[in-house]
Write a protein that holds these residues in place. Structure first.
Motif, PDB file in Angstrom:
ATOM      1  N   LYS A   1       0.833  -1.184   0.000  1.00 58.84           N
ATOM      2  CA  LYS A   1       0.000   0.000   0.000  1.00 58.84           C
ATOM      3  C   LYS A   1       0.876   1.244   0.000  1.00 58.84           C
ATOM      4  N   GLY A   2       0.468   2.258  -0.735  1.00 59.58           N
ATOM      5  CA  GLY A   2       1.226   3.505  -0.746  1.00 59.58           C
ATOM      6  C   GLY A   2       0.288   4.687  -0.642  1.00 59.58           C
ATOM      7  N   VAL A   3       0.694   5.691   0.128  1.00 62.94           N
ATOM      8  CA  VAL A   3      -0.127   6.885   0.295  1.00 62.94           C
ATOM      9  C   VAL A   3       0.791   8.100   0.251  1.00 62.94           C
ATOM     10  N   VAL A   4       0.353   9.150  -0.461  1.00 67.21           N
ATOM     11  CA  VAL A   4       1.076  10.420  -0.396  1.00 67.21           C
ATOM     12  C   VAL A   4       0.145  11.430   0.255  1.00 67.21           C
TER      13      VAL A   4
ATOM     14  N   ILE B   1      -4.972  13.014   1.816  1.00 64.28           N
ATOM     15  CA  ILE B   1      -4.408  12.010   0.917  1.00 64.28           C
ATOM     16  C   ILE B   1      -4.498  12.544  -0.513  1.00 64.28           C
ATOM     17  N   VAL B   2      -3.342  12.716  -1.170  1.00 60.54           N
ATOM     18  CA  VAL B   2      -3.368  13.243  -2.540  1.00 60.54           C
ATOM     19  C   VAL B   2      -3.110  12.162  -3.572  1.00 60.54           C
ATOM     20  N   ALA B   3      -2.580  11.056  -3.154  1.00 59.78           N
ATOM     21  CA  ALA B   3      -2.401   9.926  -4.068  1.00 59.78           C
ATOM     22  C   ALA B   3      -2.364   8.657  -3.242  1.00 59.78           C
ATOM     23  N   SER B   4      -2.886   7.567  -3.797  1.00 60.93           N
ATOM     24  CA  SER B   4      -2.835   6.305  -3.055  1.00 60.93           C
ATOM     25  C   SER B   4      -2.965   5.136  -4.006  1.00 60.93           C
ATOM     26  N   GLU B   5      -2.424   4.000  -3.607  1.00 61.97           N
ATOM     27  CA  GLU B   5      -2.531   2.804  -4.432  1.00 61.97           C
ATOM     28  C   GLU B   5      -2.425   1.561  -3.550  1.00 61.97           C
TER      29      GLU B   5
ATOM     30  N   VAL C   1      -1.279   5.179  14.742  1.00 63.34           N
ATOM     31  CA  VAL C   1      -1.133   6.599  14.412  1.00 63.34           C
ATOM     32  C   VAL C   1      -2.097   6.984  13.291  1.00 63.34           C
ATOM     33  N   GLY C   2      -2.175   6.150  12.270  1.00 57.36           N
ATOM     34  CA  GLY C   2      -3.068   6.435  11.145  1.00 57.36           C
ATOM     35  C   GLY C   2      -4.507   6.566  11.606  1.00 57.36           C
ATOM     36  N   THR C   3      -4.972   5.616  12.372  1.00 59.89           N
ATOM     37  CA  THR C   3      -6.374   5.606  12.777  1.00 59.89           C
ATOM     38  C   THR C   3      -6.692   6.753  13.736  1.00 59.89           C
ATOM     39  N   THR C   4      -5.782   6.997  14.691  1.00 58.59           N
ATOM     40  CA  THR C   4      -6.095   8.066  15.641  1.00 58.59           C
ATOM     41  C   THR C   4      -6.041   9.439  14.971  1.00 58.59           C
ATOM     42  N   THR C   5      -5.328   9.549  13.847  1.00 58.00           N
ATOM     43  CA  THR C   5      -5.311  10.820  13.127  1.00 58.00           C
ATOM     44  C   THR C   5      -6.658  11.071  12.455  1.00 58.00           C
ATOM     45  N   LEU C   6      -7.210  10.008  11.845  1.00 57.02           N
ATOM     46  CA  LEU C   6      -8.488  10.167  11.133  1.00 57.02           C
ATOM     47  C   LEU C   6      -9.692  10.085  12.070  1.00 57.02           C
ATOM     48  N   HIS C   7      -9.577   9.282  13.106  1.00 58.58           N
ATOM     49  CA  HIS C   7     -10.680   9.114  14.063  1.00 58.58           C
ATOM     50  C   HIS C   7     -10.135   9.388  15.464  1.00 58.58           C
ATOM     51  N   PRO C   8      -9.998  10.646  15.835  1.00 55.73           N
ATOM     52  CA  PRO C   8      -9.344  10.967  17.113  1.00 55.73           C
ATOM     53  C   PRO C   8     -10.055  10.357  18.327  1.00 55.73           C
TER      54      PRO C   8
ATOM     55  N   GLY D   1      -9.622   2.383   5.043  1.00 57.61           N
ATOM     56  CA  GLY D   1      -9.195   1.442   6.082  1.00 57.61           C
ATOM     57  C   GLY D   1      -8.068   0.521   5.651  1.00 57.61           C
ATOM     58  N   HIS D   2      -8.062   0.172   4.358  1.00 54.85           N
ATOM     59  CA  HIS D   2      -7.023  -0.737   3.872  1.00 54.85           C
ATOM     60  C   HIS D   2      -5.678  -0.027   3.711  1.00 54.85           C
ATOM     61  N   LEU D   3      -5.687   1.331   3.761  1.00 55.39           N
ATOM     62  CA  LEU D   3      -4.454   2.096   3.555  1.00 55.39           C
ATOM     63  C   LEU D   3      -3.895   2.641   4.871  1.00 55.39           C
ATOM     64  N   MET D   4      -4.523   2.284   5.993  1.00 53.61           N
ATOM     65  CA  MET D   4      -4.238   2.967   7.240  1.00 53.61           C
ATOM     66  C   MET D   4      -2.776   2.879   7.670  1.00 53.61           C
ATOM     67  N   GLY D   5      -2.130   1.758   7.446  1.00 52.24           N
ATOM     68  CA  GLY D   5      -0.721   1.610   7.833  1.00 52.24           C
ATOM     69  C   GLY D   5       0.150   2.588   7.056  1.00 52.24           C
ATOM     70  N   ALA D   6      -0.076   2.663   5.750  1.00 57.29           N
ATOM     71  CA  ALA D   6       0.708   3.554   4.897  1.00 57.29           C
ATOM     72  C   ALA D   6       0.441   5.006   5.278  1.00 57.29           C
ATOM     73  N   PHE D   7      -0.828   5.326   5.535  1.00 59.32           N
ATOM     74  CA  PHE D   7      -1.184   6.683   5.940  1.00 59.32           C
ATOM     75  C   PHE D   7      -0.489   7.022   7.265  1.00 59.32           C
ATOM     76  N   GLY D   8      -0.543   6.087   8.204  1.00 55.06           N
ATOM     77  CA  GLY D   8       0.058   6.306   9.528  1.00 55.06           C
ATOM     78  C   GLY D   8       1.545   6.584   9.435  1.00 55.06           C
ATOM     79  N   VAL D   9       2.232   5.823   8.612  1.00 50.06           N
ATOM     80  CA  VAL D   9       3.682   6.000   8.552  1.00 50.06           C
ATOM     81  C   VAL D   9       4.038   7.270   7.764  1.00 50.06           C
TER      82      VAL D   9
END
Lengths: 316, 354
Positions: free
Chosen positions: A15-18, A25-29, A90-97, A245-253
């Motif tokens: 998974k990749g997220v920019v 999120i401006v790009a993801s795959e 980190v990813g989840t708490t950023t989107l769902h505090p 939800g499937h990108l959360m790890g990439a978003f978090g990092v």
């Protein structure tokens, strides 16, 4: 504008997220790793580069997570290399505090993260056994002749989910075959499987934990509405599935890369550079450490795997 | 000294120094320090063990096979109140079936109420043994064990904050090496004084409130670093103060069993096997002392520790202290362990800052 790239390389999918400076999120795959993490990341980078073509984003920092995080971290000159548990939290708490509980089921692992006031206070991850994870569901879908993508919808049609032993994948499979042979309908069996995954999860990973809402369910399996419903039935609360939800790890990092404040040169040209790894067994003692060497354009850039100094590979 | 008899006890933390002292100076036989555990030890141990036996057995058997290959001819095993009690019997049978010729001193066979039985069994090691000589060596042996435990305890709590990396561990290795050459208590006492001072005066830079983690687990896994994937070292690298109570001093020399039963009474009323009552009491103590986290390491299928695990969950809830559980067998990948440890560290450190 500055951008931050997060890459999550799991056993099954990559998974990749920019994100930009405002964490949008401006790009993801999302694509399959196919047993070749470096190749998958190269494909991933091509796609992301394409998505960013018309946008004014310059990537200043990279974060990697997932089981191949170290390898890909070296390859992409990452500022942050983080384990997937922290990255997901980190990813989840950023989107769902306000989240208090995170259920996560991926390709070969599953975990639970308990959060209080935005801090992780407890977590658990499956050990020794991959029962009830994504790869189990996809192999059973194959056996039943349906694709894993339609699995969830079919499960929702069932009125009486079949009882399937949940403890062990091997037992679950023999149970499934047996139930099919005595005449249970396909949708009941599929719903039963979704239920079995949830029972397995709650009995193993979730043992002794308290599930306080709001609960977020993520990882590849969260796309399966059948499993989501089975979770809701079992815990008696609504379960939130984020569209990312499937990108959360990439978003978090990616968020962690931004927070680190470390900026390092990154260029999408990495996708065209030749990377190669070789492995060998260190002959210097009976430990026989498996040492991995990473080469960039045939130049050794890193190595690991040694337990002691005898196995250190010199980097020129 | 009877040089024909070469005794060996399986690798167990740093205690071979103490056992060597006892066997060479007391039993008057040669002692072989078992070769350090490697992948080969575990492989050869697993190959010849029943698949479902707990992994410490596989380590012990592997150690014994390596020792026999290196010339040892008198092996030993201790006893306990779990599967450990059958270790000796089973090991001996497997090794004899493999065709090895050796003497076997199985402590589970001793009837400790009968002096005759004790002497008979001790004489397996050396038929010409002088009981007086053995008795005379025991106080120093015990003191060596206590010193080892004292040093290790100090290292666990402070090595993570060393200014020069590995200084304590290097000094400790030096101490153990010199200890292996001592023949009398006078030499030993000098050495002890010298190294206790050296190790305890290593320069450290310790914050006022470091992250503190307690380590508990089954008797072997928690004490033998190889079998817990050098968890203490990994934690020290993360600048964590590591607490571990389980060692020979606290279990056999001065058993804390009764104390543990009493201390953990609120959570568990009866004997839950092996050293699991210790585990409960230790965890409760760590929780009450406000340690930041606790890690339980156990061999896969260890029933007493499984009993303790359910109790630990209650303590974790009541004291809001996170506990990380590990089950090890011979095939666990190290990457998975590191991932979990890193996440545990992240969790403890953000909580501490927050």
């Amino acid at each position: 504008m500055k951008g931050y790239l997060g890459i999550d390389i799991g056993s099954i999918s990559t998974k990749g997220v920019v994100i930009d400076e405002d964490l949008n999120i401006v790009a993801s795959e999302y694509l399959w790793t196919e047993g070749d993490p470096m190749g998958a990341v190269k494909r991933l980078l091509k796609v992301l580069e394409n998505q960013l073509k018309d946008k004014d984003i310059k990537i200043v920092s990279v974060g990697t997570t997932g089981s191949a995080r170290k390898l890909i971290g070296v390859m992409t000159n990452a500022s942050v290399v983080k384990n997937e548990i922290t990255a997901h939290a980190v990813g989840t708490t950023t989107l769902h505090p306000d989240v208090n509980t995170i259920f996560e089921i991926g390709g070969q692992d599953s975990k639970i993260i308990i959060i209080e006031n935005g801090y992780v206070t407890d977590y658990a991850m499956n050990t020794l056994c991959a029962a009830g994870t994504g790869s189990f569901l996809s192999s059973q879908a194959h056996r039943l002749g349906v694709t894993v993508e339609e699995f969830g919808e079919i499960a929702l049609k069932s009125q009486h989910p079949t009882n399937i032993a949940a403890r062990c994948t091997v037992f679950a499979e023999s149970d499934l075959v047996h139930k099919a042979q005595i005449g249970h309908s396909k949708e009941d069996i599929i719903a039963g499987l979704c239920k079995a995954v949830v029972t397995n999860y709650l009995n193993n990973i979730g043992k002794g934990k308290k599930f306080r809402p709001p609960i977020v369910f993520q990882g590849g399996v969260s796309k399966n509405v059948g499993v989501k419903k089975a979770f809701e039935d079992a815990v008696g609360h609504e379960v939130i599935v984020d569209k990312n939800g499937h990108l959360m790890g990439a978003f978090g990092v990616a968020v962690l890369a931004k927070k680190s404040g470390i900026e390092k040169d990154f260029s999408f040209d990495v996708a065209d550079i030749k990377f190669r790894t070789t492995g060998f067994d260190c002959p210097k003692c009976a430990n026989h450490c498996e040492i991995v060497c990473v080469f960039k354009d045939d130049k050794l850039i890193d190595s690991w795997g040694n337990k002691c100094d005898n196995g250190t590979v010199k980097i020129n | 000294m009877n040089k024909e008899i070469i005794a060996c006890f399986p690798q167990w933390g740093s205690y071979s120094c103490a056992f060597r002292y006892l066997f060479e100076n007391g039993f008057d036989v040669k002692y072989m320090t078992p070769p350090p555990i490697t992948k080969h030890t575990l492989e050869v141990g697993s190959l010849n063990s029943p698949d479902f036996v707990c992994v410490p057995f596989k380590y012990c058997l592997g150690c014994h096979i390596e020792a026999l290959e290196n010339g040892a001819n008198c092996l030993m095993q201790i006893y306990g109140s779990c599967r450990l009690n059958f270790y000796g019997e089973l090991e001996e049978k497997i090794l004899r079936d493999l065709g090895y010729d050796f003497k076997f001193f199985n402590m589970a066979e001793i009837n400790f109420r009968s002096p005759k039985s004790i002497i008979q069994n001790l004489k397996i090691v050396n038929p010409n043994l002088s009981l007086i000589k053995v008795a005379k060596t025991i106080p120093t042996t015990i003191d060596i064990i206590k010193t080892i435990d004292k040093i290790e305890d100090f290292i666990r709590k402070n090595a993570g904050f060393e200014i020069r990396e590995n200084e304590m561990e290097d000094l400790f290795s030096e101490f153990k090496k010199k200890l292996d050459e001592t023949t009398n208590s006078k030499e030993y006492k000098k050495l002890k004084k010298e190294y206790l001072k050296k190790i305890m005066s290593v320069e450290i830079n310790k914050p006022k409130h470091p992250i503190r983690v307690g380590l508990v687990g089954d008797y072997y896994t928690v004490q033998e670093p190889y079998s817990n994937y050098f968890m203490e070292k990994e934690l020290e690298k993360m600048h964590i103060e590591v607490h571990r109570e389980m060692n020979l001093t606290n279990s056999i020399i001065k058993s804390k069993y009764k104390e543990s039963r009493k201390y953990g009474k609120k959570y568990v009323k009866f004997n839950i096997g092996a050293t699991a009552n210790y585990t409960v009491a230790e965890v409760l103590k760590y929780a009450k002392n406000g340690l930041d986290g606790i890690i339980q390491v156990k061999s896969f299928g260890c029933t007493p520790e499984l009993n303790a695990q359910t109790v630990l969950q209650n303590i974790s809830k009541d004291y809001k202290v996170p506990i990380l559980y590990f089950s090890f067998d011979s095939q666990t990948s190290e990457t998975g362990i590191k991932t979990r440890l890193e996440a545990f560290y992240d969790m403890l450190s953000t909580k501490k800052k927050g």
